[in-house]
Design a protein around this motif. Structure first.
Motif, PDB file in Angstrom:
ATOM      1  N   GLN A 430      -3.155 -35.141  97.555  1.00 42.28           N
ATOM      2  CA  GLN A 430      -3.548 -34.220  96.730  1.00 42.28           C
ATOM      3  C   GLN A 430      -3.668 -34.531  95.200  1.00 42.28           C
ATOM      4  O   GLN A 430      -4.577 -34.208  94.385  1.00 42.28           O
ATOM      5  N   LEU A 434      -7.488 -33.997  97.157  1.00 41.07           N
ATOM      6  CA  LEU A 434      -7.779 -33.332  98.236  1.00 41.07           C
ATOM      7  C   LEU A 434      -7.029 -31.996  98.223  1.00 41.07           C
ATOM      8  O   LEU A 434      -5.737 -32.128  97.859  1.00 41.07           O
TER       9      LEU A 434
ATOM     10  N   ASN B  94      -4.527 -30.878  93.166  1.00 41.82           N
ATOM     11  CA  ASN B  94      -5.846 -31.638  93.305  1.00 41.82           C
ATOM     12  C   ASN B  94      -6.782 -30.824  92.292  1.00 41.82           C
ATOM     13  O   ASN B  94      -7.755 -31.673  91.938  1.00 41.82           O
ATOM     14  N   ALA B  97      -6.087 -33.181  89.481  1.00 41.93           N
ATOM     15  CA  ALA B  97      -6.949 -34.546  89.641  1.00 41.93           C
ATOM     16  C   ALA B  97      -8.488 -34.062  89.191  1.00 41.93           C
ATOM     17  O   ALA B  97      -9.126 -35.100  88.642  1.00 41.93           O
ATOM     18  N   ALA B 123     -11.927 -38.187  98.893  1.00 38.76           N
ATOM     19  CA  ALA B 123     -11.320 -37.982  97.491  1.00 38.76           C
ATOM     20  C   ALA B 123     -12.379 -37.678  96.279  1.00 38.76           C
ATOM     21  O   ALA B 123     -12.234 -36.814  95.493  1.00 38.76           O
ATOM     22  N   ALA B 126     -14.306 -34.270  97.044  1.00 36.89           N
ATOM     23  CA  ALA B 126     -13.383 -33.246  96.940  1.00 36.89           C
ATOM     24  C   ALA B 126     -13.348 -33.047  95.352  1.00 36.89           C
ATOM     25  O   ALA B 126     -13.370 -31.720  95.047  1.00 36.89           O
ATOM     26  N   LYS B 127     -13.139 -34.106  94.758  1.00 39.81           N
ATOM     27  CA  LYS B 127     -12.723 -34.078  93.203  1.00 39.81           C
ATOM     28  C   LYS B 127     -14.169 -33.091  92.404  1.00 39.81           C
ATOM     29  O   LYS B 127     -14.193 -32.230  91.667  1.00 39.81           O
ATOM     30  N   LEU B 211     -12.127 -43.163  90.647  1.00 37.23           N
ATOM     31  CA  LEU B 211     -12.186 -41.697  90.518  1.00 37.23           C
ATOM     32  C   LEU B 211     -12.306 -41.342  89.005  1.00 37.23           C
ATOM     33  O   LEU B 211     -12.409 -40.313  88.697  1.00 37.23           O
TER      34      LEU B 211
END
Lengths: 476, 302
Positions: A430, A434, B94, B97, B123, B126-127, B211
């Motif tokens: 997370q 995610l 999340n 993030a 990831a 998703a971000k 990221l």
């Protein structure tokens, strides 16, 4: 991304498995298990007398055997009423042995398999594909190049007519006799459809052979028989997929699988099962391995109300090898009792069992295994590994490994882990972006990776999607 | 430029009432390096976890705010005036993030069966997806269908428009790994599974590099590293700041890493509070004299 994956992506997975068609049967047996029903099935199939006799003998054995009841922690079978099950439904397909041209299938059957992604799978890298609807194989095709090499892939009923000597010798004789257990006896009496695979000496079938089984009608039983004969030095990978929509009453699936692995031969049998949540899935699957033969079982059990399935290998010849990889997933109201059996009956034999289970929403998984090393099977080895993953405190997972070791010069290893899906693991994912659901899906996808890597890509994708579907909305 | 602001932050363990943070005030801006030092049990790691949203801690008082500027995420995302300040405590991990918070773990999880490549691409996508959802205008939000997760399995990765595809991602990953002098075999290994301590720390820095967070909180990223690996990791951290403008909150016990990653600000944490702040010279003094003198100074005890 390849086109087959695009296809899989296009249809909504849930709809693909839950839809059902109006029943349109040509022949339908009555309920229950009587001599009359058995004769009617055999008659409808135009079977030779020897097969009818085998059926009737199996029926007698079935009636004489008690239901299993003394297994520790065995699943509850009290809701299963075999007398209420319709054992035989022949769908309305013109040619008795099915068709080999997809377009000739009746629309409702074609639709069904189209929705399930069959025969798209055939187009990419399969040697042959068969599709069974209710009790009968309705479609069967094999690539010519394999036919020319003498490979036989046909439905079991056709095999009885066309290859009687092979069937007479191998069908429920030495591998899975009806006397093996009550459901094997039931299967012997009412079996219908299924696959027959014969691979001649030294022929390697490079691409997998596939069969798909679909149970569509309410309250029916499906009893397909799979017989695989791999002669000396041959190699084949057989895959089957199974599904059924959900109805109010219970369905019964009781398949029989017999595999003969010749000297130096190699057989992989893979299955992904997604029976509906009201299906009792009670099967008998067994392989006999000759000298230096290799048997590999790969299975994923997702659906069903109760599954009792313990694929078995008898390592009969010196130096023969067995591998089991199993994945079980049990959700609410499901009891998936599965595992493996291996008999080391010769020296220098080896086996590996890798069992993974996932339980959630109060579901139960159980690994039930038996490894027997006979006196004289010196220098044999076995390694058993069971990993269980639980999503919540309501779910349960048991491990029941039995080891019967009669020989001292052997190498035996057993390892088991049980864990709740780790909060720290989820938080880690997370924190990388995610969400909660996707983090859990990723952990589960990783957990089952050993099985997906053994399967062709379409099946691996399918298995992942099934598991995701099972997990949708069920996560806190 | 982003600014992370902790004010009067109190937190305790969610199951139980053990107080761990007792009024933390701290500000970290993009492009700055802050060192957060202090003895074991002073609350450093808890601070990091609370910023990232760890469910084991309950915030009882105070705020964790993230202030963004309008071009924080490039030109594609326009940030309205009223979306420039976020209270992170209202958001899931999340979502934090997606807004640019990164936590480098002291003990990262090992996830079997998930390759580094799949994980990192998933990831990253998703971000991107989450960020779009957080910043889309409200009319659009109503029409937006419910998040249905990935088109394929997380193992296959998403395949939507506007997301990073497999080939493109391979390029990004390879470049970052070369910068960090990581073996290319890393890409196909399972996430942290069987990694040495040093490899895990390097992997945390690699993830931050991919990221591209605005603020990275690195929890004892120097622990268990030999001198060569410490230099590699430090180079990676400096690159985060120099090339991406990331603000770094470096949690550490030791002066050692600060020889390579030179902090702009040093904070000493004692008993759940920032007891003293200063420049790099403060870290040197701690190295010589330990923490007791800070305690004496703050509490006036002998």
């Amino acid at each position: 991304m390849s086109s087959d994956q695009d296809h899989l992506k296009e249809t909504d997975t849930e709809a693909r498995f839950e839809f059902k068609k109006e029943e349109n049967a040509a022949v339908r047996s009555g309920k229950g298990l009587t001599e009359e029903v058995i004769r009617m099935i055999s008659d409808d199939k135009d079977e030779p007398d020897w097969m009818l006799e085998r059926r009737l003998r199996a029926l007698e054995q079935y009636h004489n055997m008690p239901m299993p009841s003394d297994w520790p922690g065995m699943p509850d079978l009290s809701e299963l009423d075999v007398e209420e099950i319709i054992p035989y439904i022949r769908p309305d397909v013109d040619k008795r042995e099915g068709v080999d041209d997809w377009t000739e299938l009746p629309d409702e059957i074609k639709d069904t398999f189209d929705k399930l992604g069959i025969p798209e799978a055939e187009k990419n890298a399969l040697s042959g594909v068969g599709a069974q609807y209710e009790s009968e194989v309705v479609y069967q095709n094999m690539q010519e190049q394999w036919e020319e090499k003498g490979v036989i892939f046909c439905n079991m009923d056709e095999a009885v007519r066309e290859h009687p000597e092979l069937v007479k010798e191998h069908f429920m004789t030495t591998c899975v006799p009806p006397s093996d257990n009550k459901f094997a006896a039931l299967h012997g009496a009412v079996w219908s459809g299924g696959s027959f695979v014969y691979v001649p000496e030294d022929v390697t079938v490079e691409m997998p052979v596939q069969a798909y089984f679909r149970m569509n009608s309410e309250g029916m039983g499906q009893f397909e028989h799979t017989l695989i004969i791999a002669e000396e030095g041959s190699e084949v990978h057989y895959i089957e997929g199974c599904s059924a929509p959900k109805y109010g009453t219970h369905n019964l699936h009781s398949g029989g699988v017999e595999v003969f692995v010749g000297e130096d031969a190699h057989v992989q049998y893979s299955t992904v099962q997604n029976w509906s949540k009201n299906t009792f899935n009670l099967n008998t699957k067994r392989a006999i391995c000759e000298e230096n033969g290799t048997m590999e079982w790969v299975s994923g059990s997702m659906g069903s109300k109760v599954t009792m399935l313990y694929p078995c290998t008898i390592l009969k010849g010196r130096g023969s090898t067995d591998t089991h990889i199993t994945i079980a997933l049990a959700g609410e109201g499901q009891d998936i009792d599965t595992g493996a059996k291996v008999y080391h009956n010769a020296p220098e034999t080896s086996s590996t069992i890798e069992s993974k289970s996932i339980s959630k929403d109060g579901g139960r998984t159980n690994y039930r295994g038996l490894v027997h090393i006979a006196d004289g099977a010196e220098n044999s080895s076995t390694a058993v590994e069971c990993d269980a993953l639980m999503f919540d405190n309501e779910s349960t997972s048991d491990t029941m490994p039995y080891m019967e070791i009669e020989e001292s010069k052997v190498d035996v290893a057993h390892e088991a882990t049980v864990g709740k899906i780790g909060d720290e693991d989820i938080f880690y994912l997370q924190s990388r972006g995610l969400d909660d659901d996707d983090a859990k899906k990723m952990i589960v996808a990783g957990f089952i990776e050993p099985i997906t890597e053994e399967l062709p890509i379409e099946y691996a994708v399918e298995l992942n999607r099934l598991i995701e579907l099972e997990m949708e909305g069920s996560l806190g | 430029m982003a600014r992370l602001e902790l004010s009067n932050l109190h937190a305790e363990v969610a199951e139980g009432d053990e107080k761990i943070l007792e009024g933390v005030d701290l500000e970290v801006q993009s492009g700055e390096i802050h060192a957060l030092m202090g003895p074991n049990g002073s609350g450093k790691s808890t601070t990091a976890k609370v910023i990232a949203g760890h469910p084991a801690y309950e915030v009882t008082e105070g705020e964790v705010l993230l202030h963004l500027e309008d071009e924080e995420f490039g030109e594609d995302i326009e940030i309205d005036e009223d979306q420039r300040t976020w209270n992170l405590l209202d958001l899931d991990p999340n979502e934090r993030a997606a807004l640019g918070i990164f936590l480098g773990f002291q003990y990262p999880a090992e996830i079997e069966g998930v390759t580094m490549t799949n994980f990192l691409r998933t990831a990253l996508n998703a971000k991107i997806e989450e960020r779009e959802e957080l910043f889309e205008d409200e009319e659009g939000a109503e029409e937006e269908e419910e998040d249905e997760g990935f088109e394929n399995s997380p193992m296959e990765g998403p395949a939507d428009d506007g997301e990073v595809g497999v080939a493109e991602f391979q390029g990004i990953l390879q470049e970052k790994m070369e910068q960090l002098e990581m073996d290319e075999k890393f890409a196909q290994r399972y996430l942290n599974a069987g990694f040495s301590g040093g490899e895990k720390k390097q992997n945390e820095v690699l993830q931050a590099a991919i990221l591209e967070p605005s603020i990275a909180v690195l929890d004892e990223i120097d622990s268990g590293l030999d001198i060569d690996r410490l230099q590699d990791v430090s180079n990676g951290i400096n690159a985060l700041r120099d090339e991406q403008g990331t603000g770094i909150l470096q949690i550490t016990h030791y002066q050692r890493i600060l020889d390579y990653v030179e902090p702009d600000h040093v904070h000493v944490m004692l008993d759940g509070q920032i007891a003293k702040s200063g420049g790099p010279e403060l870290a040197e003094k701690l190295e010589d004299k330990g923490y007791d003198w800070v305690r004496d100074e703050v509490y006036g005890t002998a």
